[in-house]
Each structure stands twice: as structure tokens, then as C-alpha cells.
Design a protein around this motif. Structure first.
Motif, PDB file in Angstrom:
ATOM      1  N   UNK A  58     -21.777  77.247  42.264  1.00  0.00           N
ATOM      2  CA  UNK A  58     -20.542  78.112  41.111  1.00  0.00           C
ATOM      3  C   UNK A  58     -19.534  78.498  42.141  1.00  0.00           C
ATOM      4  N   UNK A  59     -19.363  79.173  43.192  1.00  0.00           N
ATOM      5  CA  UNK A  59     -18.402  80.400  43.047  1.00  0.00           C
ATOM      6  C   UNK A  59     -17.120  79.525  43.206  1.00  0.00           C
ATOM      7  N   UNK A  60     -17.669  78.220  43.565  1.00  0.00           N
ATOM      8  CA  UNK A  60     -16.376  77.320  44.012  1.00  0.00           C
ATOM      9  C   UNK A  60     -15.507  76.696  42.851  1.00  0.00           C
ATOM     10  N   UNK A  61     -16.622  76.439  41.689  1.00  0.00           N
ATOM     11  CA  UNK A  61     -16.448  75.988  40.301  1.00  0.00           C
ATOM     12  C   UNK A  61     -15.639  77.247  39.425  1.00  0.00           C
ATOM     13  N   UNK A  62     -16.352  78.201  39.978  1.00  0.00           N
ATOM     14  CA  UNK A  62     -15.542  79.688  38.976  1.00  0.00           C
ATOM     15  C   UNK A  62     -14.039  79.780  40.073  1.00  0.00           C
ATOM     16  N   UNK A  63     -13.905  79.743  41.254  1.00  0.00           N
ATOM     17  CA  UNK A  63     -12.617  79.803  42.161  1.00  0.00           C
ATOM     18  C   UNK A  63     -11.931  78.619  41.166  1.00  0.00           C
ATOM     19  N   UNK A  64     -12.133  77.236  41.274  1.00  0.00           N
ATOM     20  CA  UNK A  64     -11.466  76.187  40.770  1.00  0.00           C
ATOM     21  C   UNK A  64     -11.211  76.513  38.932  1.00  0.00           C
TER      22      UNK A  64
END
Length: 625
Positions: free
Chosen positions: A198-204
């Protein structure tokens, strides 16, 4: 909610749904495998316990009764198990080797506990729990739910005996709480993986939205040139240029031509209207949709006994009180939206003489909604028959210009979101590749911010302003404004003095707007004295009004531009925006006040702002808020 925020939420939402789905599938697979392994281990462990117990009990039975005497009866076996002091310790040792077993019991045929790894259970009826077979048949999701919430325990029961008649039963109890402890590390790893996904998705999402909403410099320049009335020069689209940018620039060229022509027409019309009003013998007054005076001819000064600058911004009922015959007729016509044509009415003029005038009231309406845009009032001598149809046409065209201005701003703002979206995509793709390009992109970002302010200014002057009325003391507000400009004034060698009334001056108005209006005038005064001078601010009361006087010792305002200083975008400063005094004029009008000024070239300028006082006096607490 902005389009940029929506894009970010969409990406995060899709990632959240994907991560949740994969996590649930992984959790199901993990739980199914764990529970199948647990069932196999439980059965295997129970068989091992059975083997060890049978061997131990056979040794004990051989010591008690030789084999020649024949097999022991069930009651003898039960008594033997009860009297075996080593058996509880043996059961406890077996229990210590497992992470999920909570108790090992030996039961007789009636369900009484003969021996247990927990000696306190001996001699008690065995508590009812579900069997391993029943627990395993529930399905992985239900098993997982029971394990996570610490539900009912389960047991594996194996009979021990000869033939079809069991002598006793071995029951091994398994705890769902202990089973959960074996699952927690795997679930924790799964949750950690989901969290970082989810953190990676938010950064994306942030990177994608920033890349998609990167602004375009030439779009900002084109809109600035449109706002200044310049003509846009067509250009050839660059290679690999997004279609949205090309379409927007073509639309900007069309809008620029339309706006430039409309602006020239508006300036020409305004000049013609002003000249016409100066020459007309009849009094002509133009009110906005809120019934505040926005334009008046010179003849109105003689007829109403007030200066034009004093009347501008006043409400219709103030200029024409309903208590008089003239005021009653005009206010009634406006309220009923019923036009008046050549209505003869006698009014008092200087000296108490009665003058017969013909009153005309017309309404400016939008098409096809027929919303009232303004009111046109004319007063003329009964003997005068000059028609004013051209003035009505001018007023209608001015209203159309106002609508066109709002339309231009909306037409620019709508495709700007799509451009910004693709521009932010470009930023993400080029990030870290070329520092020079990134600086150019940052410049574009700053230009798009300024572009947004220009568009908002267009919209602010074409839509109604919602006022937040509060009760405050005008003296304190003037003091705040003075303190804000004192550092800049001191740096220029300007002596700032303030003179306020001794009694409170209560105003019921939008405090922030009034503060900004005063600050615009005071800042202009400071900027007009770069070589120092004296700035005087006075706040007094006169005739039920709060009068703010702001005087400077600047170069003064030339006579040829005095009628233009309240026009939007008109400025004499190199870096001025031409918005300050126009905004001040509008704020004062919205509060039922007036603004006027006198100026002498080489000596300075004095502004007077008149605002109606509130009827209720300020309390002590309100004076200090």
C-alpha cells in the motif's frame, strides 16, 4: 475535490482492492495448509501418546497381576490408572513437547477423567469439546475465524481395549489460542507485505499525479497575453506533442481573438457611455443586480444634490427613500419587476421648488433565463423627449461583456486540468534524468500557479461574493493595518501617524475583506513615497458613518487617469497587477459604502472610505476580539 486528488485516490483505491484480494487469497491458502498440517500432526501426536501410554500401563499391569492370572477387568484398569502416581507426570512430559496441546486425559467409559496432565482434573467429568473431525469439516474460513478470536477447543479421542470392548479412552485436547500463536508469524509477515504494498501504491499515486499535472509555460503565457489584450500568433505543433495541448492552444487562439475584440468593444463602449452621460440633460443611474449604484451621469448630481463618487456604491433605497413619492414609485417598480415609462412625478430641488420629472425604470436581463442583471433609472424634465434607447443597448452589451469574461475564464480553466495531468506524467518520466529540464519544469509549475490566480481573478469579478458578516471595531482594524505597513514604511523613511476616534466605531461587515480593502489603499500610499514622506490615517465618525481618511505626500494622480484608477487591471506601476483598487472599490460597494479621493499633482493624494456604522454598539468583550 481536485482532479489531482481524485487520481491519487483512484490509484490507491485500486491498489488497496488488489492487495486486499491477494492478501485474502494468500491467507486462505496459508490457513488451509496450516489446518491440514495441524490435523495430520494432531492425529499423529495422539497415536504416539496412545502408544506410550499403552506401553506404560502394560508394564504397570504386569507388575500388579501376572499374565497367568488372566487380563484385568475394566474396573481394575480404571483403579490401576487412578493409583498410578507416575502417570500424571508422564502425561505432563508428553504435553511439554507440543506447542498446540493443552491437556492429555484418560477417560473411563462414563466420561470421568481417570488421569490428566493437569492433576486437578482427575476425578471430574470430562468437559464437552468438538472433535477434530467436526472442527476440520467447518472449512478454512470458519476455522480461521475461530482461531483468531480464540474460540472453542477441539480434541482427538482414541479408544484403548481388547476386541470391541474399549477399556478406557485417551483424549488429547488442542487449544485454538495456541494454534493462533503458530499462525501469527505468518499472518504478521502477510500484513507487513500488504502494508508495504500500500505504501508503494501511495508513492506511485503521488508520482503519477505529479507527473500528470505538470503545467505548460506557453499556455500560461498565452493566457497572460489574452488578459493583456494581445493577439496570439499561430505556431506549428511540436513533434510528440500531446493532442490536448494542441487543442487547447487552438481554443486559446479563438478565445483570445474573441476576448480581444470584446475588450476593445467594451473600452470603446465605456468611453462612449461616459461621454453620453456627460452630455445628457437627464439624470441617468445604472444599478447592479444587488441594487447598488455603479454608474451615474453628471445631471444626477444636480438633481439629487450629491456628488457621483459619493453616490457610487449606495443602495437604491438610500438614493430614493421609499418615504418620498419618487422613492416609493422606483422601489415598488424594482420590487415587482414592473418597468416604468415616462411616469410624471414632482420632486423638490434646491430652494424647495417642485420640478416635474418623467421617471423611467428598465431592467437588464439575461437570456433566456431572464435573470435580472441590473436596473436602469432615468429622470428627465417633463418637457424633454430625448430617447435613451442607445444607453440601454450599451448597458446590455456591457452585461454581455461581463458574461463573456466569465465564459473565457471557464473555457480556460476546464482544459487546464487535463494539461496539468499530462504535464505531471512528464515530470515523473523525466525525474532525475536532466536537472536543467527539471528546472524548466519547475518554472512551468510556478507559471501555472500564477495562471490559476489570473483565472480566479476573472471568476471573482463575474460571480457574487459571499460576505461573512461579523461585528468589530473599525479603530482596531485600522491599527492592525498600520502595524502591517510600518516596517516597510520605516525602511523608506515614511512617518506613519494614526488618529482614531475616542469612542468605539462598530462595523458589521466582512472583517477580512474590509481589512484587505484598507490595506490596498495604504500599501499604494507607501509605494507612492519611495523617498520618504508622511502617511496619515484617520478613523472618525460623521453622520452615522465611519470615515477612514488615508493621505500621502506622493506625486499625486494625473487628471487624465483619475477616472480609470478603479478599473480592473489598470495600473501605473511597472509590476502592478491593477487589481488592488478595483477590489477595494468592489468591497466598499458590497458593504453599502463609498470611496472617493482628491489628488494634487506634486502634493499627494487623499482617499475617503465611508462605511455605515452598525446599529448595535460593541460590548467590552467584542472590542478586544
Amino acid at each position: 475535490m481536485s482532479l489531482k486528488t481524485r487520481l491519487r485516490l483512484l490509484i490507491v483505491g485500486l491498489a488497496l482492492a488488489l492487495v486486499a484480494t491477494l492478501s485474502l487469497l494468500n491467507l486462505y491458502s496459508l490457513a488451509s495448509a496450516k489446518f491440514e498440517d495441524l490435523a495430520e500432526r494432531a492425529t499423529s501426536t495422539t497415536l504416539q501418546v496412545q502408544t506410550l501410554l499403552v506401553q506404560h500401563l502394560n508394564r504397570r499391569a504386569s507388575a500388579v497381576q501376572p499374565a497367568a492370572s488372566g487380563p484385568l477387568a475394566p474396573r481394575q484398569w480404571a483403579e490401576l490408572i487412578r493409583q498410578d502416581e507416575e502417570l500424571p507426570r508422564l502425561l505432563a512430559d508428553m504435553l511439554a513437547s507440543s506447542r498446540t496441546i493443552i491437556e492429555i486425559q484418560i477417560l473411563d467409559e462414563s466420561g470421568e477423567v481417570l488421569a490428566s496432565s493437569n492433576p486437578a482434573r482427575a476425578g471430574q467429568p470430562a468437559r464437552k469439546v468438538q472433535s477434530l473431525v467436526a472442527w476440520s469439516s467447518q472449512g478454512a474460513w470458519r476455522q480461521l475465524r475461530e482461531v483468531l478470536r480464540g474460540g472453542e477447543d477441539f480434541a482427538v479421542v482414541l479408544p484403548v481395549g481388547t476386541g470391541e470392548q474399549p477399556l478406557f479412552r485417551i483424549r488429547v485436547l488442542y487449544s485454538t489460542v495456541l494454534v493462533r500463536s503458530t499462525l501469527e508469524p505468518a499472518i504478521s509477515r502477510l500484513a507487513t507485505a500488504a502494508f508495504f504494498s500500500l505504501l508503494a501504491a501511495a508513492a506511485l499515486a503521488v508520482l503519477a499525479s505529479n507527473l500528470a499535472f505538470r503545467p505548460l509555460a506557453r499556455v500560461s503565457q498565452a493566457i497572460d497575453r489574452i488578459a493583456q489584450g494581445e493577439m496570439l500568433v499561430p505556431r506549428q505543433p511540436e513533434k510528440r506533442e500531446p493532442e490536448e495541448i494542441t487543442a487547447l492552444e487552438n481554443k486559446l487562439q479563438v478565445l483570445g481573438q474573441q476576448f480581444r475584440g470584446a475588450r476593445q468593444d467594451a473600452l470603446e463602449l465605456r468611453g462612449n457611455v461616459e461621454q453620453l452621460l456627460e452630455r445628457l440633460e437627464e439624470a441617468v443611474l445604472l444599478f447592479d443586480r444587488e441594487d447598488h449604484l455603479i454608474m451615474a451621469g453628471r445631471a444626477a448630481e444636480n438633481l439629487l444634490g450629491r456628488g457621483r463618487w459619493e453616490m457610487l456604491g449606495r443602495h437604491l433605497s438610500e438614493l430614493f427613500p421609499p418615504s418620498t413619492e419618487l422613492g416609493a414609485a422606483i422601489v415598488s417598480a424594482v420590487g415587482l419587476r414592473h418597468p416604468l415609462r415616462d411616469l410624471p412625478i414632482g420632486i423638490k430641488v434646491d430652494g424647495g421648488n417642485i420640478r416635474q420629472v418623467q421617471v423611467n425604470v428598465e431592467f437588464l436581463e439575461s437570456y433566456p433565463a431572464r435573470e435580472r442583471l441590473g436596473t436602469f433609472v432615468s429622470l428627465r424634465d417633463a418637457d424633454t423627449r430625448r430617447q435613451i434607447s442607445t444607453q440601454l443597448d450599451v448597458s446590455a452589451r456591457l452585461a454581455a461583456i461581463s458574461r463573456l469574461t466569465g465564459g473565457v475564464a471557464h473555457e480556460i480553466k476546464n482544459p487546464l486540468n487535463a494539461i496539468a495531468l499530462h504535464l505531471e506524467v512528464l515530470r515523473a518520466r523525466l525525474e532525475g534524468q536532466d536537472p536543467e529540464t527539471e528546472r524548466e519544469i519547475d518554472l512551468i509549475a510556478s507559471e501555472i500557479t500564477r495562471l490559476d490566480r489570473v483565472v480566479k481573478t476573472f471568476l471573482d469579478f463575474t460571480r457574487p461574493v459571499e460576505l461573512n458578516f461579523t461585528l468589530f471595531d473599525a479603530r482596531e482594524l485600522a491599527g492592525e493595518v498600520t502595524r502591517l505597513v510600518e516596517p516597510e514604511a520605516a525602511g523608506k523613511g515614511i512617518d506613519v501617524t494614526i488618529d482614531v476616534a475616542s469612542a468605539p466605531l462598530p462595523l458589521r461587515a466582512d472583517r477580512d475583506l474590509i481589512k484587505q480593502a484598507l490595506l490596498n489603499v495604504v500599501v499604494n500610499a507607501v509605494e507612492a513615497m519611495p523617498n520618504g514622506g508622511r502617511l496619515e490615517i484617520s478613523v472618525q465618525i460623521s453622520g452615522g458613518e465611519c470615515i477612514v481618511r488615508i493621505s500621502d505626500q506622493g506625486p499625486g494622480i494625473p487628471a487624465e487617469i483619475r477616472d480609470k484608477i478603479f478599473q480592473l487591471y489598470f495600473t501605473t506601476k511597472g509590476k502592478g497587477s491593477g487589481i488592488g483598487l478595483a477590489m477595494t472599490f468592489r468591497v466598499v460597494q458590497l458593504h453599502g459604502g463609498t470611496i472617493d479621493f482628491t489628488s494634487e499633482v506634486g502634493r499627494g493624494t487623499t482617499f475617503w472610505i465611508r462605511l455605515p456604522l452598525a446599529e448595535r454598539p460593541l460590548a467590552v468583550k467584542e472590542m478586544h476580539t
